[in-house]
Design an enzyme around this catalytic site. Sequence first.
Site, PDB file in Angstrom:
ATOM      1  N   CYS A  99     -38.427  33.727 -77.368  1.00 41.62           N
ATOM      2  CA  CYS A  99     -38.014  32.924 -76.082  1.00 41.62           C
ATOM      3  C   CYS A  99     -37.488  34.064 -75.621  1.00 41.62           C
ATOM      4  O   CYS A  99     -37.412  35.599 -76.202  1.00 41.62           O
ATOM      5  CB  CYS A  99     -36.555  32.679 -76.774  1.00 41.62           C
ATOM      6  SG  CYS A  99     -35.632  32.334 -76.224  1.00 41.62           S
ATOM      7  N   ASP A 131     -51.474  19.587 -70.998  1.00 37.83           N
ATOM      8  CA  ASP A 131     -51.148  19.709 -72.385  1.00 37.83           C
ATOM      9  C   ASP A 131     -51.512  18.772 -73.222  1.00 37.83           C
ATOM     10  O   ASP A 131     -52.069  18.404 -74.271  1.00 37.83           O
ATOM     11  CB  ASP A 131     -50.999  21.225 -72.343  1.00 37.83           C
ATOM     12  CG  ASP A 131     -51.691  22.811 -72.525  1.00 37.83           C
ATOM     13  OD1 ASP A 131     -52.180  22.883 -71.515  1.00 37.83           O
ATOM     14  OD2 ASP A 131     -50.205  24.172 -72.324  1.00 37.83           O
ATOM     15  N   ASP A 182     -45.243  36.136 -68.886  1.00 40.97           N
ATOM     16  CA  ASP A 182     -45.841  36.995 -69.231  1.00 40.97           C
ATOM     17  C   ASP A 182     -47.728  36.742 -69.904  1.00 40.97           C
ATOM     18  O   ASP A 182     -48.778  37.293 -70.286  1.00 40.97           O
ATOM     19  CB  ASP A 182     -46.086  38.165 -70.344  1.00 40.97           C
ATOM     20  CG  ASP A 182     -45.633  37.385 -72.191  1.00 40.97           C
ATOM     21  OD1 ASP A 182     -46.183  36.040 -71.650  1.00 40.97           O
ATOM     22  OD2 ASP A 182     -45.256  37.971 -73.057  1.00 40.97           O
ATOM     23  N   ASP A 185     -49.354  33.719 -75.417  1.00 39.02           N
ATOM     24  CA  ASP A 185     -48.474  34.598 -76.214  1.00 39.02           C
ATOM     25  C   ASP A 185     -47.262  35.484 -75.770  1.00 39.02           C
ATOM     26  O   ASP A 185     -46.653  35.115 -74.390  1.00 39.02           O
ATOM     27  CB  ASP A 185     -49.370  34.786 -77.098  1.00 39.02           C
ATOM     28  CG  ASP A 185     -50.199  34.113 -78.148  1.00 39.02           C
ATOM     29  OD1 ASP A 185     -50.175  33.110 -77.875  1.00 39.02           O
ATOM     30  OD2 ASP A 185     -51.455  34.022 -77.400  1.00 39.02           O
ATOM     31  N   GLY A 197     -26.440  24.980 -60.161  1.00 39.21           N
ATOM     32  CA  GLY A 197     -27.922  25.987 -59.576  1.00 39.21           C
ATOM     33  C   GLY A 197     -28.756  26.166 -60.796  1.00 39.21           C
ATOM     34  O   GLY A 197     -28.628  24.553 -61.630  1.00 39.21           O
ATOM     35  N   HIS A 203     -37.043  26.728 -68.686  1.00 33.81           N
ATOM     36  CA  HIS A 203     -38.250  27.085 -68.109  1.00 33.81           C
ATOM     37  C   HIS A 203     -39.038  27.661 -69.398  1.00 33.81           C
ATOM     38  O   HIS A 203     -39.090  27.927 -70.151  1.00 33.81           O
ATOM     39  CB  HIS A 203     -38.208  28.464 -67.022  1.00 33.81           C
ATOM     40  CG  HIS A 203     -37.859  27.731 -65.820  1.00 33.81           C
ATOM     41  ND1 HIS A 203     -37.294  28.954 -65.529  1.00 33.81           N
ATOM     42  CD2 HIS A 203     -36.967  26.810 -65.547  1.00 33.81           C
ATOM     43  CE1 HIS A 203     -36.422  28.461 -64.224  1.00 33.81           C
ATOM     44  NE2 HIS A 203     -36.350  27.369 -64.049  1.00 33.81           N
ATOM     45  N   GLU A 208     -49.056  29.067 -71.595  1.00 34.48           N
ATOM     46  CA  GLU A 208     -49.302  28.730 -73.547  1.00 34.48           C
ATOM     47  C   GLU A 208     -49.775  27.112 -73.730  1.00 34.48           C
ATOM     48  O   GLU A 208     -50.225  26.284 -72.856  1.00 34.48           O
ATOM     49  CB  GLU A 208     -47.686  28.456 -73.975  1.00 34.48           C
ATOM     50  CG  GLU A 208     -47.003  29.099 -73.797  1.00 34.48           C
ATOM     51  CD  GLU A 208     -47.711  30.780 -74.674  1.00 34.48           C
ATOM     52  OE1 GLU A 208     -48.294  31.583 -74.828  1.00 34.48           O
ATOM     53  OE2 GLU A 208     -46.558  32.098 -73.494  1.00 34.48           O
ATOM     54  N   HIS A 401     -34.777  24.041 -79.147  1.00 34.45           N
ATOM     55  CA  HIS A 401     -33.985  26.325 -78.763  1.00 34.45           C
ATOM     56  C   HIS A 401     -33.495  26.143 -78.026  1.00 34.45           C
ATOM     57  O   HIS A 401     -32.375  26.766 -77.739  1.00 34.45           O
ATOM     58  CB  HIS A 401     -35.378  26.841 -79.191  1.00 34.45           C
ATOM     59  CG  HIS A 401     -34.855  28.406 -79.326  1.00 34.45           C
ATOM     60  ND1 HIS A 401     -34.570  29.202 -80.910  1.00 34.45           N
ATOM     61  CD2 HIS A 401     -34.491  29.215 -77.951  1.00 34.45           C
ATOM     62  CE1 HIS A 401     -34.530  30.589 -79.679  1.00 34.45           C
ATOM     63  NE2 HIS A 401     -34.257  30.362 -78.381  1.00 34.45           N
ATOM     64  N   GLU A 402     -34.480  26.051 -76.676  1.00 38.12           N
ATOM     65  CA  GLU A 402     -33.863  26.717 -75.157  1.00 38.12           C
ATOM     66  C   GLU A 402     -32.816  25.947 -74.493  1.00 38.12           C
ATOM     67  O   GLU A 402     -31.893  26.085 -73.876  1.00 38.12           O
ATOM     68  CB  GLU A 402     -35.169  25.912 -74.143  1.00 38.12           C
ATOM     69  CG  GLU A 402     -36.495  27.529 -74.842  1.00 38.12           C
ATOM     70  CD  GLU A 402     -36.399  28.654 -74.431  1.00 38.12           C
ATOM     71  OE1 GLU A 402     -35.368  29.208 -73.449  1.00 38.12           O
ATOM     72  OE2 GLU A 402     -36.467  29.611 -75.399  1.00 38.12           O
TER      73      GLU A 402
END
Length: 707
Positions: A99, A131, A182, A185, A197, A203, A208, A401-402
Amino acid sequence: MSLWQPLVLVLLVLGCCFAAPRQRQSTLVLFPGDLRTNLTDRQLAEEYLYRYGYTRVAEMRGESKSLGPALLLLQKQLSLPETGELDSATLKAMRTPRCGVPDLGRFQTFEGDLKWHHHNITYWIQNYSEDLPRAVIDDAFARAFALWSAVTPLTFTRVYSRDADIVIQFGVAEHGDGYPFDGKDGLLAHAFPPGPGIQGDAHFDDDELWSLGKGVVVPTRFGNADGAACHFPFIFEGRSYSACTTDGRSDGLPWCSTTANYDTDDRFGFCPSERLYTQDGNADGKPCQFPFIFQGQSYSACTTDGRSDGYRWCATTANYDRDKLFGFCPTRADSTVMGGNSAGELCVFPFTFLGKEYSTCTSEGRGDGRLWCATTSNFDSDKKWGFCPDQGYSLFLVAAHEFGHALGLDHSSVPEALMYPMYRFTEGPPLHKDDVNGIRHLYGPRPEPEPRPPTTTTPQPTAPPTVCPTGPPTVHPSERPTAGPTGPPSAGPTGPPTAGPSTATTVPLSPVDDACNVNIFDAIAEIGNQLYLFKDGKYWRFSEGRGSRPQGPFLIADKWPALPRKLDSVFEERLSKKLFFFSGRQVWVYTGASVLGPRRLDKLGLGADVAQVTGALRSGRGKMLLFSGRRLWRFDVKAQMVDPRSASEVDRMFPGVPLDTHDVFQYREKAYFCQDRFYWRVSSRSELNQVDQVGYVTYDILQCPED
């Protein structure tokens, strides 16, 4: 000759004869376009420690600027051996996908509460990844929210507007929040703590491969598995397959097993293939006809020739030049390559590499063991390649998780916890006691009696009833289904379906409202397969054909209620079906019934000197050219950002067109530049943009009578 020389020769010969044979080493090949990181271990550690908050915390404590104190903090946080050294266990952790939320501290730009102060949390899925089927993505997010609602008083309701508490977005690189992704991965996703906001939003990095954690999800059609998804890998005739195959068939149709072992279970379906159906186009989903003729040349496979957007297409009759019938070829996630120098292309099997033929992905030629394939039949001559899809990342687990962050949770130091920062695939219950304690500390337990977490299953695509072959070895041509979808599966709206054209309010027609009497339209755009013409709060639709006339007028406010009366330009992004409407310094983005905006042009990277956007043209997959006066920019639709380095003068790219055009649009794969009542049509031949026609919008495009 010395007496010693024969002895030396004998010893050398014996040494050669009795030496242990060397193991054959695999040939390592430098693949064109292969991205390799040149970071040393030290550089990797410095970047990692800074990005995830360890260096700043160590410095704030007044500790030395050596890596030791920061490494100790990291090792303690991640439950690693606390050596203070950059050892192998620490480096392995740093290289594990994770994360993007810092482990120490938060995204510092934002302030806000650490919890929501209401229990009915709303969420909006702003866009989708290609995907997975949309139904699978919807279900993954719903199941992720259900994990948290099962142990708290919270409920989660999906809505279709930006007013939602949690806005879910797929993006790449710099996607508008100042915290860029990035690439593949590394950093998988990030989320912001509760608040107004952007706070609370989640996101996901669309570079990926998103899956359910066990490889690409490929829905099947027909066969005998009721539309179940492919199971990879699967066994057929004792051999393992990790992608759809044509083995065992004489008709070239790709198929897969929908269980782990076809030999024992006999369950299969057909994979997406242009030999079964096409998408969009004008051929009602009929399959490709190979070979077919286009511009006098014969094609035996889907092609991008004649298109500027990179989409693969085919003719559905033997002669496109004569019949003009075509469709777009469906893509297959199991064989669509990533990276390399052919991202988005399909593996071609068999292919030749170093003189040897390969019928599956291979790691030959690579030192990192990654599987790859060629995207032409001969790598040796063409050098076109990409990485084969891997297991991907479970969208369900990453989302859960997010969403924990979006509810106010920090990272956990318990490796088995869902909120541990590193990705870990599991098929067991995702929530650890540490996760439950943390979320209940914020919101309390679920009121008694506490029900068990709901059991949900991933919806599978349904298939129309058909006479199916009993197994993959053969199928009679007459049994092959010819009916296909009228549009791509991913083309649906993200919200409730909008009212169809027949429900739009027709304005009482008067001679002045006839499109043929309009001298200058505010904006013109090709949407779907129709041309839309906008003027003073109204619009008309036009379908090309003998005797066709524009339909309308209709009220813009009835179909797109958020828009102003005056529009400067409009375009549709074909892949996502998003509609972009520009007026002055503002832009609105419609996805089905959902609207984002108005947003200022500077949010797209256009400076204050850009007063309006006067047109748009497709420029490759997911890219557009935006026009304003004499300038143009390349625009990334997914990131919704222009490349500032792409600014150019219109006349450099499109010589011969007027410099004061008031509208630029694309129609039937050609570019139109409008000035007053006239247009300049541009076609691309041999990579040169040339004006090939000048005419009237009304007479020559809309086929209006000249009386």
